[in-house]
Scaffold this motif. Structure first.
Motif, PDB file in Angstrom:
ATOM      1  N   VAL A 390      -2.186   6.209 -48.825  1.00 37.07           N
ATOM      2  CA  VAL A 390      -2.446   4.769 -48.967  1.00 37.07           C
ATOM      3  C   VAL A 390      -3.631   4.530 -49.896  1.00 37.07           C
ATOM      4  CG1 VAL A 390      -3.168   2.683 -47.758  1.00 37.07           C
ATOM      5  CG2 VAL A 390      -1.456   4.176 -46.731  1.00 37.07           C
ATOM      6  N   GLY A 391      -4.692   5.305 -49.710  1.00 37.48           N
ATOM      7  CA  GLY A 391      -5.871   5.160 -50.560  1.00 37.48           C
ATOM      8  C   GLY A 391      -5.580   5.476 -52.015  1.00 37.48           C
ATOM      9  N   SER A 392      -4.785   6.494 -52.250  1.00 39.04           N
ATOM     10  CA  SER A 392      -4.441   6.867 -53.622  1.00 39.04           C
ATOM     11  C   SER A 392      -3.645   5.756 -54.298  1.00 39.04           C
ATOM     12  CB  SER A 392      -3.630   8.165 -53.619  1.00 39.04           C
ATOM     13  OG  SER A 392      -4.369   9.216 -53.024  1.00 39.04           O
ATOM     14  N   PHE A 393      -2.704   5.175 -53.557  1.00 38.56           N
ATOM     15  CA  PHE A 393      -1.906   4.083 -54.121  1.00 38.56           C
ATOM     16  C   PHE A 393      -2.776   2.875 -54.447  1.00 38.56           C
ATOM     17  CE2 PHE A 393       0.353   0.075 -53.294  1.00 38.56           C
ATOM     18  CZ  PHE A 393       1.320   0.134 -54.300  1.00 38.56           C
ATOM     19  N   LEU A 394      -3.672   2.503 -53.528  1.00 42.15           N
ATOM     20  CA  LEU A 394      -4.543   1.357 -53.763  1.00 42.15           C
ATOM     21  C   LEU A 394      -5.479   1.595 -54.943  1.00 42.15           C
ATOM     22  CD1 LEU A 394      -5.551   0.283 -50.138  1.00 42.15           C
ATOM     23  CD2 LEU A 394      -4.033  -0.922 -51.717  1.00 42.15           C
ATOM     24  N   LEU A 395      -5.968   2.814 -55.081  1.00 40.61           N
ATOM     25  CA  LEU A 395      -6.883   3.118 -56.182  1.00 40.61           C
ATOM     26  C   LEU A 395      -6.173   3.013 -57.527  1.00 40.61           C
ATOM     27  CD1 LEU A 395      -9.768   3.818 -56.769  1.00 40.61           C
ATOM     28  CD2 LEU A 395      -9.195   6.242 -56.563  1.00 40.61           C
ATOM     29  N   LEU A 396      -4.919   3.405 -57.565  1.00 39.80           N
ATOM     30  CA  LEU A 396      -4.155   3.263 -58.808  1.00 39.80           C
ATOM     31  C   LEU A 396      -3.899   1.787 -59.125  1.00 39.80           C
ATOM     32  CD1 LEU A 396      -1.583   6.193 -58.413  1.00 39.80           C
ATOM     33  CD2 LEU A 396      -3.654   6.128 -59.816  1.00 39.80           C
ATOM     34  N   LEU A 397      -3.671   0.983 -58.089  1.00 36.07           N
ATOM     35  CA  LEU A 397      -3.499  -0.454 -58.282  1.00 36.07           C
ATOM     36  C   LEU A 397      -4.794  -1.082 -58.789  1.00 36.07           C
ATOM     37  CD1 LEU A 397      -1.658  -2.949 -57.914  1.00 36.07           C
ATOM     38  CD2 LEU A 397      -2.504  -3.113 -55.567  1.00 36.07           C
ATOM     39  N   ILE A 398      -5.911  -0.647 -58.220  1.00 36.82           N
ATOM     40  CA  ILE A 398      -7.224  -1.117 -58.659  1.00 36.82           C
ATOM     41  C   ILE A 398      -7.478  -0.730 -60.107  1.00 36.82           C
ATOM     42  CG2 ILE A 398      -9.706  -0.641 -58.350  1.00 36.82           C
ATOM     43  CD1 ILE A 398      -9.008  -0.509 -55.293  1.00 36.82           C
ATOM     44  N   LEU A 399      -7.096   0.467 -60.462  1.00 35.66           N
ATOM     45  CA  LEU A 399      -7.252   0.940 -61.843  1.00 35.66           C
ATOM     46  C   LEU A 399      -6.502   0.039 -62.815  1.00 35.66           C
ATOM     47  CD1 LEU A 399      -8.030   3.082 -63.977  1.00 35.66           C
ATOM     48  CD2 LEU A 399      -6.001   4.369 -63.272  1.00 35.66           C
ATOM     49  N   ALA A 400      -5.268  -0.327 -62.479  1.00 35.91           N
ATOM     50  CA  ALA A 400      -4.466  -1.186 -63.355  1.00 35.91           C
ATOM     51  C   ALA A 400      -5.128  -2.552 -63.541  1.00 35.91           C
ATOM     52  CB  ALA A 400      -3.064  -1.352 -62.763  1.00 35.91           C
ATOM     53  N   LEU A 401      -5.663  -3.125 -62.457  1.00 45.11           N
ATOM     54  CA  LEU A 401      -6.309  -4.435 -62.552  1.00 45.11           C
ATOM     55  C   LEU A 401      -7.605  -4.349 -63.359  1.00 45.11           C
ATOM     56  CD1 LEU A 401      -6.312  -7.398 -61.748  1.00 45.11           C
ATOM     57  CD2 LEU A 401      -7.480  -6.773 -59.636  1.00 45.11           C
ATOM     58  N   ALA A 402      -8.371  -3.287 -63.152  1.00 45.57           N
ATOM     59  CA  ALA A 402      -9.643  -3.131 -63.862  1.00 45.57           C
ATOM     60  C   ALA A 402      -9.425  -3.007 -65.365  1.00 45.57           C
ATOM     61  CB  ALA A 402     -10.388  -1.904 -63.334  1.00 45.57           C
TER      62      ALA A 402
END
Length: 477
Positions: A390-402
């Motif tokens: 779950v954390g890995s998926f959220l971090l990738l989503l955060i990366l895309a937004l950043a």
């Protein structure tokens, strides 16, 4: 006959010394241990008075006290109270220091030197609000997190509202860290060019993606004591950045002769969000409290941590504003002379800082996932895998937004005003007022109400100002 009756009750009391464990275990740790000892001794006294052989032997005593202590210290079975005072202070400082030290010089120069009183004042307020969270946890041994306090005070609605703010703050904070990583990594790797024919990404974007992937394994850590070494790494990076700015002032050929304006009132709403965000760590503090071996030292740890952090922010803010004046970048490292060795060190420290923050920032969300959404029967190993995924998926989503919204100061200011003002100031005061209403004196009640109003005012004005600037920046691209 009376002697037989007394004899019977004496045996009954003695043989049932362990029958009251559930009652005792529901109390707080220290009180529970004391009550348990008194209960056992009382039973044994009955045995002695009735000339009976006491069944409350030492092994039963030890087993009972161990059971009570385990219940008190181990709130959820997986996260024991094994964090020392030093671990708590390291985690607290590591949670506080980060993006704030990069942005405070920019905020001070824009708000004027007198805005330092707002910076210090917010430090005092956030210290007080952190202590309020600890007092709320003292009131209910079953409360383990910020959202539990919300449920204790206002029921399910309070828990939902707090959870919404907390999850959004975690998300936006990690976005801000990733934006900072993106902005600094391209300067740290100046001259490096990466090109993937099948991916329409710039060199800075590719470097940021690689850096985030390196940080992903840290999200699989579960114990806050284990994460403390990452917090120490964050503190070390912050010390490196501070030292680098100081070296620039002394040896970098940059004269600290810029005049800081006294006050620019029209810019205060925009910078207030940056100041508030500098102290944003309240979402983790209840978890730190719960995992402390001796929660009575939480107050001391809070005062030490906030004092050190506020002092560092204040010194760095004046240093950066005097060195670079109106040209100071929202991230102080990007204002430093590009070819100076201290600049290169500071850039690398800034690049490494987000990697030390991801795990600690993610931990409150991870704990809530385990408590509320993971089946209770699954093994700790399976929980680790699930939270890691779950954390890995959220971090990738955060990366895309950043990578899509690379406006550091606007995103950081918006996060501070819209979310951190509530989490750090408004909610702690409101929760404490509700939970401890019967015990609060009128002066304390008045102070809490004033702080709630002050936090709401800064939050609204800062949100409006930061939103306008962010929208204008997006339109300009």
């Amino acid at each position: 006959m009376w002697s037989k009756i007394l004899k019977f009750f004496g045996k009954s009391e003695c043989s049932n010394c362990l029958a009251h464990q559930n009652q005792v275990a529901s109390e707080s740790v220290h009180g529970a241990e004391l009550d348990a000892k008194q209960m056992l001794w009382a039973r044994c006294d009955v045995c002695v008075e009735q000339n009976q052989v006491c069944k409350c032997d030492q092994s039963a005593d030890d087993q009972h006290l161990k059971s009570v202590t385990d219940v008190g210290h181990n709130h959820d079975g997986d996260h024991q109270a094994n964090s020392s005072f030093a671990h708590a202070v390291i985690n607290m400082i590591g949670m506080l220091i980060g993006l704030g030290q990069l942005s405070t010089p920019y905020a001070l120069e824009n708000g004027g030197w007198s805005s330092v009183f707002l910076l210090i004042g917010l430090g005092l307020i956030c210290t007080y609000s952190t202590l309020l969270l600890g007092k709320c946890l003292d009131k209910n041994a079953n409360s383990k997190s910020y959202t539990d306090i919300g449920h204790q005070a206002f029921g399910n609605k309070g828990k939902i509202i707090l959870a919404t703010f907390i999850y959004l703050e975690i998300f936006m904070t990690l976005v801000s860290y990733t934006i900072s990583l993106h902005d600094n990594i391209i300067v740290a790797f100046s001259g490096v060019k990466l090109n993937l024919p099948w991916a329409k990404l710039s060199t800075s974007q590719l470097l940021t993606i690689l850096a985030v992937l390196v940080a992903v394994p840290s999200l699989w850590l579960r114990n806050l004591s284990s994460i403390s070494f990452l917090s120490f790494g964050g503190i070390l990076m912050s010390a490196v950045i501070f030292s680098s700015v100081a070296c620039t002032a002394i040896f970098g050929g940059v004269k600290a002769d810029h005049k800081i304006p006294a006050l620019q009132l029209h810019k205060i709403p925009a910078i207030s969000g940056l100041y508030i965000f500098s102290y944003a760590g309240h979402i983790v503090f209840p978890n730190l409290y719960v995992t402390m071996k001796d929660p009575s030292k939480f107050k001391k740890g809070t005062i030490v941590s906030f004092t050190l952090v506020t002092t560092l922010y204040t010194i760095l803010a004046f240093m950066g504003a005097k060195l670079f004046g109106p040209q100071v970048n929202p991230q102080i490292t990007l204002s430093m002379p590009p070819h100076f060795i201290a600049t290169k060190i500071a850039l690398w420290a800034t690049v490494l800082t987000p990697m030390t923050k991801y795990a600690l920032e993610f931990s409150p969300l991870a704990l809530q996932l385990e408590h509320n959404y993971f089946p209770s029967k699954i093994s700790p190993k399976t929980k680790t895998i699930l939270r890691g995924l779950v954390g890995s998926f959220l971090l990738l989503l955060i990366l895309a937004l950043a990578l899509s919204v690379p406006y550091f100061e606007h995103v950081l200011g918006l996060t501070g005003s819209l979310l951190s003002a509530g989490v750090c100031i408004i909610f702690p005061c409101a929760l404490y007022t509700k939970i401890c209403w019967a015990e609060i004196s009128r002066p304390v009640l008045a102070m809490n109400l004033v702080l709630i109003g002050f936090g709401a005012l800064l939050g609204v004005l800062g949100t409006v100002s930061s939103s306008k600037m962010l929208i204008e920046s997006l339109k300009g691209t």
